[in-house]
Scaffold this motif. Structure first.
Motif, PDB file in Angstrom:
ATOM      1  N   ASN A 127       0.806  -1.227   0.000  1.00  0.00           N
ATOM      2  CA  ASN A 127       0.000   0.000   0.000  1.00  0.00           C
ATOM      3  C   ASN A 127       0.838   1.276   0.000  1.00  0.00           C
ATOM      4  N   ASP A 128       2.043   1.193  -0.555  1.00  0.00           N
ATOM      5  CA  ASP A 128       2.889   2.384  -0.704  1.00  0.00           C
ATOM      6  C   ASP A 128       2.674   2.922  -2.111  1.00  0.00           C
ATOM      7  N   GLU A 129       1.533   3.597  -2.304  1.00  0.00           N
ATOM      8  CA  GLU A 129       1.145   4.031  -3.642  1.00  0.00           C
ATOM      9  C   GLU A 129       2.113   5.044  -4.243  1.00  0.00           C
ATOM     10  N   ALA A 130       2.646   5.940  -3.429  1.00  0.00           N
ATOM     11  CA  ALA A 130       3.561   6.964  -3.942  1.00  0.00           C
ATOM     12  C   ALA A 130       4.823   6.327  -4.515  1.00  0.00           C
ATOM     13  N   ARG A 131       5.387   5.377  -3.784  1.00  0.00           N
ATOM     14  CA  ARG A 131       6.590   4.696  -4.265  1.00  0.00           C
ATOM     15  C   ARG A 131       6.273   3.851  -5.501  1.00  0.00           C
ATOM     16  N   ALA A 132       5.124   3.191  -5.484  1.00  0.00           N
ATOM     17  CA  ALA A 132       4.724   2.386  -6.640  1.00  0.00           C
ATOM     18  C   ALA A 132       4.619   3.250  -7.891  1.00  0.00           C
ATOM     19  N   LEU A 133       3.975   4.416  -7.754  1.00  0.00           N
ATOM     20  CA  LEU A 133       3.855   5.313  -8.905  1.00  0.00           C
ATOM     21  C   LEU A 133       5.222   5.751  -9.415  1.00  0.00           C
ATOM     22  N   HIS A 134       6.135   6.017  -8.504  1.00  0.00           N
ATOM     23  CA  HIS A 134       7.489   6.421  -8.900  1.00  0.00           C
ATOM     24  C   HIS A 134       8.133   5.348  -9.775  1.00  0.00           C
ATOM     25  N   TYR A 135       8.053   4.110  -9.335  1.00  0.00           N
ATOM     26  CA  TYR A 135       8.663   3.024 -10.098  1.00  0.00           C
ATOM     27  C   TYR A 135       7.939   2.786 -11.421  1.00  0.00           C
ATOM     28  N   TYR A 136       6.607   2.825 -11.396  1.00  0.00           N
ATOM     29  CA  TYR A 136       5.849   2.596 -12.621  1.00  0.00           C
ATOM     30  C   TYR A 136       6.129   3.672 -13.669  1.00  0.00           C
ATOM     31  N   HIS A 137       6.190   4.921 -13.236  1.00  0.00           N
ATOM     32  CA  HIS A 137       6.482   5.998 -14.185  1.00  0.00           C
ATOM     33  C   HIS A 137       7.894   5.850 -14.752  1.00  0.00           C
ATOM     34  N   ALA A 138       8.844   5.447 -13.908  1.00  0.00           N
ATOM     35  CA  ALA A 138      10.213   5.257 -14.386  1.00  0.00           C
ATOM     36  C   ALA A 138      10.266   4.125 -15.409  1.00  0.00           C
ATOM     37  N   SER A 139       9.528   3.038 -15.136  1.00  0.00           N
ATOM     38  CA  SER A 139       9.479   1.915 -16.062  1.00  0.00           C
ATOM     39  C   SER A 139       8.833   2.339 -17.384  1.00  0.00           C
ATOM     40  N   ARG A 140       7.737   3.081 -17.299  1.00  0.00           N
ATOM     41  CA  ARG A 140       7.042   3.526 -18.514  1.00  0.00           C
ATOM     42  C   ARG A 140       7.931   4.442 -19.344  1.00  0.00           C
ATOM     43  N   SER A 141       8.637   5.335 -18.691  1.00  0.00           N
ATOM     44  CA  SER A 141       9.525   6.244 -19.413  1.00  0.00           C
ATOM     45  C   SER A 141      10.605   5.479 -20.169  1.00  0.00           C
ATOM     46  N   LEU A 142      11.162   4.472 -19.510  1.00  0.00           N
ATOM     47  CA  LEU A 142      12.213   3.675 -20.134  1.00  0.00           C
ATOM     48  C   LEU A 142      11.659   2.856 -21.292  1.00  0.00           C
ATOM     49  N   CYS A 143      10.480   2.279 -21.114  1.00  0.00           N
ATOM     50  CA  CYS A 143       9.851   1.502 -22.189  1.00  0.00           C
ATOM     51  C   CYS A 143       9.536   2.382 -23.387  1.00  0.00           C
ATOM     52  N   GLY A 144       9.141   3.617 -23.128  1.00  0.00           N
ATOM     53  CA  GLY A 144       8.862   4.548 -24.212  1.00  0.00           C
ATOM     54  C   GLY A 144      10.103   4.869 -25.014  1.00  0.00           C
ATOM     55  N   ARG A 145      11.222   5.033 -24.309  1.00  0.00           N
ATOM     56  CA  ARG A 145      12.478   5.371 -24.997  1.00  0.00           C
ATOM     57  C   ARG A 145      13.016   4.199 -25.800  1.00  0.00           C
ATOM     58  N   THR A 146      12.715   2.984 -25.360  1.00  0.00           N
ATOM     59  CA  THR A 146      13.237   1.803 -26.045  1.00  0.00           C
ATOM     60  C   THR A 146      12.196   1.168 -26.978  1.00  0.00           C
ATOM     61  N   HIS A 147      11.033   1.801 -27.091  1.00  0.00           N
ATOM     62  CA  HIS A 147       9.962   1.319 -27.973  1.00  0.00           C
ATOM     63  C   HIS A 147       9.484  -0.083 -27.576  1.00  0.00           C
ATOM     64  N   ASP A 148       9.441  -0.335 -26.274  1.00  0.00           N
ATOM     65  CA  ASP A 148       8.933  -1.604 -25.746  1.00  0.00           C
ATOM     66  C   ASP A 148       7.431  -1.452 -25.507  1.00  0.00           C
ATOM     67  N   THR A 149       6.642  -1.799 -26.519  1.00  0.00           N
ATOM     68  CA  THR A 149       5.199  -1.585 -26.450  1.00  0.00           C
ATOM     69  C   THR A 149       4.543  -2.416 -25.355  1.00  0.00           C
ATOM     70  N   GLY A 150       4.966  -3.669 -25.211  1.00  0.00           N
ATOM     71  CA  GLY A 150       4.380  -4.514 -24.182  1.00  0.00           C
ATOM     72  C   GLY A 150       4.662  -3.990 -22.780  1.00  0.00           C
ATOM     73  N   GLY A 151       5.900  -3.578 -22.539  1.00  0.00           N
ATOM     74  CA  GLY A 151       6.250  -3.018 -21.243  1.00  0.00           C
ATOM     75  C   GLY A 151       5.533  -1.711 -20.979  1.00  0.00           C
ATOM     76  N   LEU A 152       5.366  -0.920 -22.031  1.00  0.00           N
ATOM     77  CA  LEU A 152       4.650   0.351 -21.922  1.00  0.00           C
ATOM     78  C   LEU A 152       3.198   0.106 -21.516  1.00  0.00           C
ATOM     79  N   ALA A 153       2.590  -0.917 -22.097  1.00  0.00           N
ATOM     80  CA  ALA A 153       1.202  -1.246 -21.762  1.00  0.00           C
ATOM     81  C   ALA A 153       1.070  -1.672 -20.309  1.00  0.00           C
ATOM     82  N   ALA A 154       1.994  -2.531 -19.851  1.00  0.00           N
ATOM     83  CA  ALA A 154       1.924  -3.034 -18.472  1.00  0.00           C
ATOM     84  C   ALA A 154       2.120  -1.918 -17.458  1.00  0.00           C
TER      85      ALA A 154
END
Length: 220
Positions: A127-154
């Protein structure tokens, strides 16, 4: 070695053994280095295959024979998943954090994004939503830069899930809607069904019963 990737354990062992023999009988430094690299790669792939079967102690022991940080990182992510299933949250976070370090040092953007996603899910489970959002946004940003569509969706779906937990159905809906075509693009029907179910839930909470029914029906 490439032909054996993740498919044939006995074959991988045989190739690794022959490579070791070649390294020991090499006539010059270049031959020795080439042979040792093949052996290292086979050991890493073998460890990953064994790790996928949850025999992580054996996988990690094999990885003592290789400096392949990428494969070591993936085995550590499997360790994190296994420890989480066992209820060992601290050990799961430690393994995922170490995996993140290894994938960053390689560098391996796909592994880094996966480790960030895993750390986000671990934070969400406590239930640490703030930390979870931090990690999810970092993952999404990286997936966007590497064109990883599946990772971007998740990552996008998980961001939507956090906003839903925080009581923001409009923001959750926006994230789910943006993730949906990505799932369709990569053909991930399981994730697509989860997204549609989540959309149905959020629309229902907003009093949009017709839309909720439409999304729910599409997800069946």
């Amino acid at each position: 070695a490439h032909a054996l990737r993740y498919t044939d354990i006995r074959g991988a062992v045989a190739v690794a053994s022959r490579a070791l023999e070649a390294a020991e009988s090499a006539q010059n430094v270049d031959e020795c280095i080439r042979a040792l690299r093949v052996r290292s790669g086979c050991l890493a792939r073998l460890a990953n295959l064994i790790g996928a079967g949850d025999d992580l102690e054996k996988a990690e022991a094999l990885l003592n024979g290789t400096e392949d940080h990428r494969e070591r990182g993936w085995v550590l992510l499997m360790r994190a998943q296994l420890e989480w299933r066992r209820g060992n949250h601290t050990e799961a976070v430690r393994a995922a954090g170490r995996a993140l370090e290894l994938h960053r040092s390689t560098p391996d953007p796909a592994g880094e994004a996966e480790a960030l996603l895993g750390l986000g899910m671990l934070a969400e489970s406590t239930n640490d939503e703030a930390r979870a959002l931090h990690y999810y946004h970092a993952s999404r940003s990286l997936c966007g830069r590497t064109h990883d569509t599946g990772g971007l969706a998740a990552a996008t779906m998980n961001i939507g899930s956090i906003h839903g937990l925080l009581g923001d159905p409009e923001r959750a809906t926006a994230e789910y809607v943006s993730a949906l075509p990505l799932c369709v693009e990569v053909g991930n029907r399981t994730l697509e069904a989860r997204l549609l179910a989540n959309l149905a839930t959020e629309q229902s909470s907003l009093g949009r019963d017709e839309l909720a029914l439409e999304y729910g029906t599409r997800g069946l």
